[in-house]
Write an enzyme that holds these catalytic residues in place. Structure first.
Site, PDB file in Angstrom:
ATOM      1  N   HIS B 177     -21.234  28.904  30.876  1.00  0.00           N
ATOM      2  CA  HIS B 177     -20.489  29.000  29.614  1.00  0.00           C
ATOM      3  C   HIS B 177     -20.479  27.650  28.888  1.00  0.00           C
ATOM      4  CE1 HIS B 177     -16.903  30.385  27.138  1.00  0.00           C
ATOM      5  NE2 HIS B 177     -16.752  29.073  27.064  1.00  0.00           N
ATOM      6  N   GLU B 178     -20.163  26.598  29.631  1.00  0.00           N
ATOM      7  CA  GLU B 178     -20.071  25.269  29.010  1.00  0.00           C
ATOM      8  C   GLU B 178     -21.440  24.809  28.506  1.00  0.00           C
ATOM      9  OE1 GLU B 178     -17.274  24.185  28.220  1.00  0.00           O
ATOM     10  OE2 GLU B 178     -16.149  25.561  29.449  1.00  0.00           O
ATOM     11  N   HIS B 181     -22.576  26.397  25.283  1.00  0.00           N
ATOM     12  CA  HIS B 181     -22.020  25.794  24.064  1.00  0.00           C
ATOM     13  C   HIS B 181     -23.019  24.776  23.488  1.00  0.00           C
ATOM     14  CE1 HIS B 181     -18.128  27.547  23.543  1.00  0.00           C
ATOM     15  NE2 HIS B 181     -17.692  27.216  24.747  1.00  0.00           N
ATOM     16  N   TYR B 192     -16.676  26.333  15.014  1.00  0.00           N
ATOM     17  CA  TYR B 192     -15.718  26.706  16.064  1.00  0.00           C
ATOM     18  C   TYR B 192     -14.404  27.140  15.445  1.00  0.00           C
ATOM     19  CZ  TYR B 192     -14.315  26.592  20.970  1.00  0.00           C
ATOM     20  OH  TYR B 192     -13.921  26.929  22.257  1.00  0.00           O
ATOM     21  N   GLU B 201     -17.912  31.432  21.182  1.00  0.00           N
ATOM     22  CA  GLU B 201     -17.321  31.655  22.501  1.00  0.00           C
ATOM     23  C   GLU B 201     -18.003  32.816  23.226  1.00  0.00           C
ATOM     24  OE1 GLU B 201     -15.190  30.570  24.772  1.00  0.00           O
ATOM     25  OE2 GLU B 201     -15.319  28.717  23.645  1.00  0.00           O
ATOM     26  N   ASP B 274      -5.514  28.722  18.717  1.00  0.00           N
ATOM     27  CA  ASP B 274      -6.799  28.848  19.391  1.00  0.00           C
ATOM     28  C   ASP B 274      -7.950  28.815  18.378  1.00  0.00           C
ATOM     29  OD1 ASP B 274      -8.603  29.295  21.531  1.00  0.00           O
ATOM     30  OD2 ASP B 274      -8.512  31.460  21.224  1.00  0.00           O
ATOM     31  N   HIS B 279     -11.035  32.284  21.503  1.00  0.00           N
ATOM     32  CA  HIS B 279     -11.099  32.807  22.872  1.00  0.00           C
ATOM     33  C   HIS B 279     -10.442  34.178  22.972  1.00  0.00           C
ATOM     34  CE1 HIS B 279     -11.472  28.410  23.602  1.00  0.00           C
ATOM     35  NE2 HIS B 279     -12.287  28.799  24.562  1.00  0.00           N
TER      36      HIS B 279
END
Lengths: 113, 386
Positions: B177-178, B181, B192, B201, B274, B279
């Protein structure tokens, strides 16, 4: 002195962790309250700008902390984006997180959750 | 290995994609060379699409050089922050070195490797920027730190406090996931914020989940479609951070609260928190991907993954892209890759329909999706001139 710590962001949005934490120094053990007071002074909190740290291009999932402190009729908020590079602000944040954790294990009324 | 389908789509900037060059150099036979050349010759749609963008054209020269390199090299470096929050920490393991015995270091190393392998072996992509970017991860960040993040250059993992969260390297899909990005930033970017941020996301969840599924060699029907399984500490009532299969069901706990993700547009959450719910509303495109992958069957990283990957690389994917535009871009990608009116085309349409986003390919070329209101004044980040 009253301190509010609010978290936003992170790899997931967790409603239960998104609520602000309120610390009333009068309700804390004297040693902790004293350490926090010293740390607020050391960080020159009331002279800080409203935002510290900017997100890099493409950054994601970072936590953003909003610290609001009320003391003697003044009130100031600072938003901190992690990683918090400023050592004294980081120390203050660490201290508050530590108090939060000990409070979570202690009986209620030390910290209003 | 030579790609069995022969029509595998790949980066435009490669005269031959790196994995083909590599395999041809190593094992190439006459027919394989011919097939490879044919693949390169017919794959012109993507070229014209990508050269339509001046930004992309500017980037092309350096990319051709990297694409012509026959060998891909994964360069991992794992740093140990030892509880500090100041970078870089101590280099604990670099590429080719054996396990250290520090579980966070070794999990990060393996997770980076699994992510690199998915991108390279399945999508012919050389690291997250497709130019062999080094992969740096920093573990043991802070004390009891309950998060993992991408700071634009590196991945950072906390150990978790143990009361709510375990160490964040425990979930390989979080590592993917990271890293994803970084890929989205390179290919998109997607701002974002609000729907574009939720797509950003979701893209990370999709590729994070694909990293895990490929690592476990799971078909779409066997995968759990959870994000961050194993991350919640014992005693927490939940199984993961998110569920792509059933958004909103990952946890329901007295301390954490209830998973707020919607799985359908009727439940779309409007919020300023958020970053405008990035998310939260990511549950909607997440579920669309799950529905597509299970409808198509087999390995999700194959057809469904290719469709999403091509959509991410489509120049019509604007930084402020909303769900509807993205849905149309995926539909066009499916038609380009697998033909109009085929099972894939239909499955993409069905998947979006089921999450409340009716989509037709025809509307794509004429549709005008106005920019979202309230997007911050800052310009979308510039495409790196890598």
């Amino acid at each position: 002195m009253r301190i509010e710590l609010k978290r936003e962001g992170g790899v997931a949005f967790i409603p239960g962790l998104n609520r602000p934490r309120l610390f009333n120094l009068a309700d804390l053990p004297p040693a902790q309250a004293e350490a926090i007071t010293r740390s607020v002074q050391a960080a020159s909190f009331f002279e800080r700008p409203a935002r510290v740290g900017t997100a890099s291009k493409g950054a994601a999932d970072q936590t953003r902390y909003t610290l609001t402190i009320e003391e003697g009729g003044r009130r100031h908020s600072v938003q901190l984006l992690e990683p918090v590079e400023d050592a004294s602000l980081r120390a203050l944040l660490d201290l508050l997180k530590q108090v939060e954790r000990t409070a979570a294990r202690a009986p209620p009324n030390t910290v209003n959750r | 290995m030579f790609h069995p389908r022969g029509h595998h789509r790949h980066s435009l900037h490669c005269i031959l994609p790196p994995y083909l060059l590599r395999s041809v150099a190593q094992n190439g036979t006459g027919p394989q060379r011919a097939a490879a050349l044919h693949t390169a010759a017919v794959d012109s749609t993507f070229r014209s699409l990508r050269f339509a963008s001046t930004q992309t054209a500017q980037r092309a020269p350096s990319r051709i050089i990297s694409g012509m390199m026959a060998e891909s090299q994964c360069h991992r470096s794992i740093y140990d922050l030892q509880g500090q929050e100041t970078f870089p920490g101590t280099l604990a393991r670099s590429e080719g070195q054996g396990a250290t015995g520090d579980v966070a270091v070794d999990e990060a190393y393996d997770g980076l490797g699994a992510t690199y392998d998915l991108l390279w072996e399945v999508y012919g992509r050389n690291s997250i920027d497709d130019s062999g970017m080094r992969l740096n991860a920093h573990v043991h960040y802070g004390t009891n730190y309950d998060n993992a993040f991408w700071d634009g250059q590196r991945m950072v993992f906390g150990d978790g406090g143990g009361d709510l969260f375990n160490r964040f390297t425990i979930a390989i899909d979080i590592i993917g996931h990271e890293l994803a990005h970084g890929m989205t930033e390179d290919e998109g970017p997607l701002v974002y914020f609000r729907q574009a941020g939720a797509l950003n996301e979701s893209m990370s969840d999709v590729f994070g989940s694909l990293v895990k599924q490929k690592f476990l060699n799971q078909t779409a029907d066997k995968a759990d479609w959870l994000i961050g399984a194993g991350l919640l500490a014992d005693g927490v009532q939940g199984k993961a951070l998110r569920s792509m299969k059933a958004p909103g069901t990952a946890y329901d706990d007295p301390v954490l609260g209830k998973d707020p993700q919607p799985g359908h547009m009727r439940d779309f959450v409007r919020t300023w928190e958020d970053n405008g719910g990035v998310h939260i509303n990511s549950g909607i495109p997440n579920r669309a991907f799950f529905l597509l992958a299970t409808q198509l069957g087999g390995y999700a990283w194959e057809k469904a993954g290719h469709i999403w990957y091509e959509a991410l690389r489509d120049t019509r994917l604007r930084p402020d892209c909303g769900f509807a535009r993205f849905a149309r871009v995926t539909l066009m990608a499916a038609a380009r890759l697998y033909g109009e009116g085929g099972a894939e085309d239909t499955a993409v349409r069905d998947a979006w329909n089921q999450v409340g986003i009716p989509v037709t390919r025809e509307k794509v070329s004429v549709a005008f999706i106005p920019p979202q209101q309230g997007v911050p004044a800052s310009k979308p980040s510039r495409r790196p001139n890598a």
